[in-house]
Design a protein around this motif. Sequence first.
Motif, PDB file in Angstrom:
ATOM      1  N   ASN A 287       0.815  -1.208   0.000  1.00  0.00           N
ATOM      2  CA  ASN A 287       0.000   0.000   0.000  1.00  0.00           C
ATOM      3  C   ASN A 287       0.852   1.262   0.000  1.00  0.00           C
ATOM      4  O   ASN A 287       1.865   1.339   0.710  1.00  0.00           O
ATOM      5  N   HIS A 288       0.451   2.228  -0.807  1.00  0.00           N
ATOM      6  CA  HIS A 288       1.022   3.574  -0.803  1.00  0.00           C
ATOM      7  C   HIS A 288      -0.149   4.515  -0.581  1.00  0.00           C
ATOM      8  O   HIS A 288      -0.960   4.733  -1.485  1.00  0.00           O
ATOM      9  N   PHE A 289      -0.234   5.092   0.637  1.00  0.00           N
ATOM     10  CA  PHE A 289      -1.427   5.817   1.063  1.00  0.00           C
ATOM     11  C   PHE A 289      -2.660   4.911   0.892  1.00  0.00           C
ATOM     12  O   PHE A 289      -2.791   3.919   1.583  1.00  0.00           O
ATOM     13  N   PHE A 290      -3.524   5.221  -0.074  1.00  0.00           N
ATOM     14  CA  PHE A 290      -4.775   4.470  -0.206  1.00  0.00           C
ATOM     15  C   PHE A 290      -4.816   3.577  -1.443  1.00  0.00           C
ATOM     16  O   PHE A 290      -5.844   2.969  -1.752  1.00  0.00           O
ATOM     17  N   SER A 291      -3.697   3.524  -2.165  1.00  0.00           N
ATOM     18  CA  SER A 291      -3.649   2.673  -3.356  1.00  0.00           C
ATOM     19  C   SER A 291      -2.607   1.578  -3.150  1.00  0.00           C
ATOM     20  O   SER A 291      -1.880   1.556  -2.160  1.00  0.00           O
ATOM     21  N   SER A 292      -2.545   0.666  -4.100  1.00  0.00           N
ATOM     22  CA  SER A 292      -1.600  -0.440  -4.016  1.00  0.00           C
ATOM     23  C   SER A 292      -0.587  -0.350  -5.153  1.00  0.00           C
ATOM     24  O   SER A 292      -0.964  -0.232  -6.319  1.00  0.00           O
ATOM     25  N   VAL A 293       0.684  -0.384  -4.800  1.00  0.00           N
ATOM     26  CA  VAL A 293       1.758  -0.393  -5.793  1.00  0.00           C
ATOM     27  C   VAL A 293       2.190  -1.837  -6.017  1.00  0.00           C
ATOM     28  O   VAL A 293       2.440  -2.576  -5.052  1.00  0.00           O
ATOM     29  N   THR A 294       2.267  -2.249  -7.259  1.00  0.00           N
ATOM     30  CA  THR A 294       2.660  -3.621  -7.580  1.00  0.00           C
ATOM     31  C   THR A 294       4.018  -3.638  -8.262  1.00  0.00           C
ATOM     32  O   THR A 294       4.441  -2.656  -8.878  1.00  0.00           O
ATOM     33  N   GLY A 295       4.690  -4.746  -8.146  1.00  0.00           N
ATOM     34  CA  GLY A 295       5.990  -4.891  -8.789  1.00  0.00           C
ATOM     35  C   GLY A 295       6.391  -6.350  -8.832  1.00  0.00           C
ATOM     36  O   GLY A 295       5.652  -7.244  -8.399  1.00  0.00           O
ATOM     37  N   LYS A 296       7.586  -6.590  -9.344  1.00  0.00           N
ATOM     38  CA  LYS A 296       8.099  -7.963  -9.424  1.00  0.00           C
ATOM     39  C   LYS A 296       9.617  -7.944  -9.452  1.00  0.00           C
ATOM     40  O   LYS A 296      10.242  -6.895  -9.698  1.00  0.00           O
ATOM     41  N   PHE A 297      10.197  -9.087  -9.180  1.00  0.00           N
ATOM     42  CA  PHE A 297      11.634  -9.298  -9.342  1.00  0.00           C
ATOM     43  C   PHE A 297      11.806 -10.242 -10.532  1.00  0.00           C
ATOM     44  O   PHE A 297      11.225 -11.326 -10.553  1.00  0.00           O
ATOM     45  N   THR A 298      12.597  -9.825 -11.497  1.00  0.00           N
ATOM     46  CA  THR A 298      12.679 -10.585 -12.749  1.00  0.00           C
ATOM     47  C   THR A 298      13.831 -11.589 -12.794  1.00  0.00           C
ATOM     48  O   THR A 298      13.882 -12.420 -13.695  1.00  0.00           O
TER      49      THR A 298
ATOM     50  N   THR B  74       8.977  -1.996 -10.934  1.00  0.00           N
ATOM     51  CA  THR B  74       7.636  -1.502 -10.594  1.00  0.00           C
ATOM     52  C   THR B  74       7.086  -0.605 -11.702  1.00  0.00           C
ATOM     53  O   THR B  74       6.155   0.160 -11.477  1.00  0.00           O
ATOM     54  N   ASP B  75       7.698  -0.701 -12.887  1.00  0.00           N
ATOM     55  CA  ASP B  75       7.312   0.128 -14.035  1.00  0.00           C
ATOM     56  C   ASP B  75       7.554   1.617 -13.779  1.00  0.00           C
ATOM     57  O   ASP B  75       6.885   2.481 -14.360  1.00  0.00           O
ATOM     58  N   ASP B  76       8.513   1.909 -12.899  1.00  0.00           N
ATOM     59  CA  ASP B  76       8.889   3.295 -12.629  1.00  0.00           C
ATOM     60  C   ASP B  76      10.377   3.301 -12.261  1.00  0.00           C
ATOM     61  O   ASP B  76      10.753   2.868 -11.165  1.00  0.00           O
ATOM     62  N   LYS B  77      11.214   3.779 -13.176  1.00  0.00           N
ATOM     63  CA  LYS B  77      12.667   3.701 -12.997  1.00  0.00           C
ATOM     64  C   LYS B  77      13.134   4.403 -11.733  1.00  0.00           C
ATOM     65  O   LYS B  77      13.975   3.890 -10.977  1.00  0.00           O
ATOM     66  N   LYS B  78      12.595   5.580 -11.467  1.00  0.00           N
ATOM     67  CA  LYS B  78      13.001   6.341 -10.287  1.00  0.00           C
ATOM     68  C   LYS B  78      12.657   5.579  -9.007  1.00  0.00           C
ATOM     69  O   LYS B  78      13.457   5.514  -8.065  1.00  0.00           O
ATOM     70  N   ARG B  79      11.464   4.987  -8.959  1.00  0.00           N
ATOM     71  CA  ARG B  79      11.063   4.219  -7.778  1.00  0.00           C
ATOM     72  C   ARG B  79      11.910   2.957  -7.627  1.00  0.00           C
ATOM     73  O   ARG B  79      12.312   2.602  -6.514  1.00  0.00           O
ATOM     74  N   ASP B  80      12.229   2.296  -8.740  1.00  0.00           N
ATOM     75  CA  ASP B  80      13.067   1.102  -8.680  1.00  0.00           C
ATOM     76  C   ASP B  80      14.447   1.432  -8.120  1.00  0.00           C
ATOM     77  O   ASP B  80      15.003   0.679  -7.304  1.00  0.00           O
ATOM     78  N   GLU B  81      15.009   2.541  -8.548  1.00  0.00           N
ATOM     79  CA  GLU B  81      16.317   2.970  -8.037  1.00  0.00           C
ATOM     80  C   GLU B  81      16.238   3.302  -6.552  1.00  0.00           C
ATOM     81  O   GLU B  81      17.172   3.013  -5.791  1.00  0.00           O
ATOM     82  N   HIS B  82      15.124   3.907  -6.136  1.00  0.00           N
ATOM     83  CA  HIS B  82      14.941   4.224  -4.718  1.00  0.00           C
ATOM     84  C   HIS B  82      14.848   2.943  -3.885  1.00  0.00           C
ATOM     85  O   HIS B  82      15.435   2.854  -2.795  1.00  0.00           O
ATOM     86  N   LEU B  83      14.142   1.941  -4.388  1.00  0.00           N
ATOM     87  CA  LEU B  83      14.025   0.675  -3.672  1.00  0.00           C
ATOM     88  C   LEU B  83      15.378  -0.022  -3.530  1.00  0.00           C
ATOM     89  O   LEU B  83      15.624  -0.731  -2.552  1.00  0.00           O
TER      90      LEU B  83
ATOM     91  N   VAL C 158       3.211   6.418   4.881  1.00  0.00           N
ATOM     92  CA  VAL C 158       3.182   6.524   3.419  1.00  0.00           C
ATOM     93  C   VAL C 158       3.164   5.143   2.771  1.00  0.00           C
ATOM     94  O   VAL C 158       2.312   4.838   1.943  1.00  0.00           O
ATOM     95  N   VAL C 159       4.119   4.309   3.158  1.00  0.00           N
ATOM     96  CA  VAL C 159       4.233   2.950   2.621  1.00  0.00           C
ATOM     97  C   VAL C 159       3.844   1.959   3.714  1.00  0.00           C
ATOM     98  O   VAL C 159       4.372   2.013   4.828  1.00  0.00           O
ATOM     99  N   GLY C 160       2.925   1.068   3.407  1.00  0.00           N
ATOM    100  CA  GLY C 160       2.469   0.097   4.395  1.00  0.00           C
ATOM    101  C   GLY C 160       3.566  -0.854   4.831  1.00  0.00           C
ATOM    102  O   GLY C 160       4.568  -1.040   4.135  1.00  0.00           O
ATOM    103  N   ASP C 161       3.356  -1.484   5.987  1.00  0.00           N
ATOM    104  CA  ASP C 161       4.349  -2.442   6.470  1.00  0.00           C
ATOM    105  C   ASP C 161       4.140  -3.837   5.889  1.00  0.00           C
ATOM    106  O   ASP C 161       5.094  -4.568   5.646  1.00  0.00           O
ATOM    107  N   GLU C 162       2.894  -4.211   5.608  1.00  0.00           N
ATOM    108  CA  GLU C 162       2.611  -5.543   5.081  1.00  0.00           C
ATOM    109  C   GLU C 162       2.767  -5.576   3.564  1.00  0.00           C
ATOM    110  O   GLU C 162       2.148  -4.788   2.844  1.00  0.00           O
ATOM    111  N   VAL C 163       3.619  -6.477   3.102  1.00  0.00           N
ATOM    112  CA  VAL C 163       3.862  -6.650   1.666  1.00  0.00           C
ATOM    113  C   VAL C 163       3.310  -8.010   1.244  1.00  0.00           C
ATOM    114  O   VAL C 163       3.674  -9.040   1.827  1.00  0.00           O
ATOM    115  N   ARG C 164       2.435  -8.015   0.266  1.00  0.00           N
ATOM    116  CA  ARG C 164       1.897  -9.279  -0.213  1.00  0.00           C
ATOM    117  C   ARG C 164       2.837  -9.871  -1.263  1.00  0.00           C
ATOM    118  O   ARG C 164       3.265  -9.178  -2.192  1.00  0.00           O
ATOM    119  N   ILE C 165       3.158 -11.136  -1.095  1.00  0.00           N
ATOM    120  CA  ILE C 165       4.047 -11.850  -2.012  1.00  0.00           C
ATOM    121  C   ILE C 165       3.254 -12.941  -2.719  1.00  0.00           C
ATOM    122  O   ILE C 165       2.611 -13.767  -2.065  1.00  0.00           O
TER     123      ILE C 165
END
Length: 200
Positions: free
Chosen positions: A44-55, A84-93, A183-190
């Motif tokens: 979760n990011h605020f009230f929405s969900s951010v999705t991503g993957k490890f390739t 996560t389909d966002d280069k800046k966010r991927d670099e931040h992670l 801002v970013v939730g603690d629970e991450v769904r895998i």
Amino acid sequence: MVQSFKKFGFAVLVTVFGAFSVNAQSDLMWKIDKAHTSVNFSVNHFFSSVTGKFTSFEGDINFDRNNLKSSKVDFTVLINSVNTDDKKRDEHLQSSEFFDVQVYPNMTFKSTKVEKKSEKEYSVYGKLTIKDITKDVVLPMKITGEMEHPMMKGKIILGVLIDTTLNRTVYGVGTGDWATTMVVGDEVRIQIPMELNRMK
């Protein structure tokens, strides 16, 4: 007396090697079909969900429903493959504020035992290591199907799904302001749908 001892020794050898042969036959090594396997996450990011993957990932899967004691799973994910389909966010992670990929390039899971819950559901116990922090976890594994490959004679296909949640803060993923969950939730769904195969 000597003859009896020789017979006894031969019997012991037969028993030992026979048991080894049985165990060897019951070890079912499965190959991961990476084209039909993915390591996905959402948070979760605020009230929405951010999705991503490890390739990028590697794994050794030894799974035999008739011999769970010999079954085991080793799995490694390369952190710099996060997408996560966002280069800046991927670099931040990948930065020191989250995974710190320069210091901790991988996350790993090594099973300690596999337990049957039902015909299609299993619990995979093991140790998950992220950022050099190791915790005991239990991954629920569901069998989604098994069949002979319709176009490759002698090949068996097995579908499995890992679907669970992890608390990122337990592993120090998110430091400073990012350690809070405002801002970013603690629970991450895998979610890891896997297609495995082996020869009959």
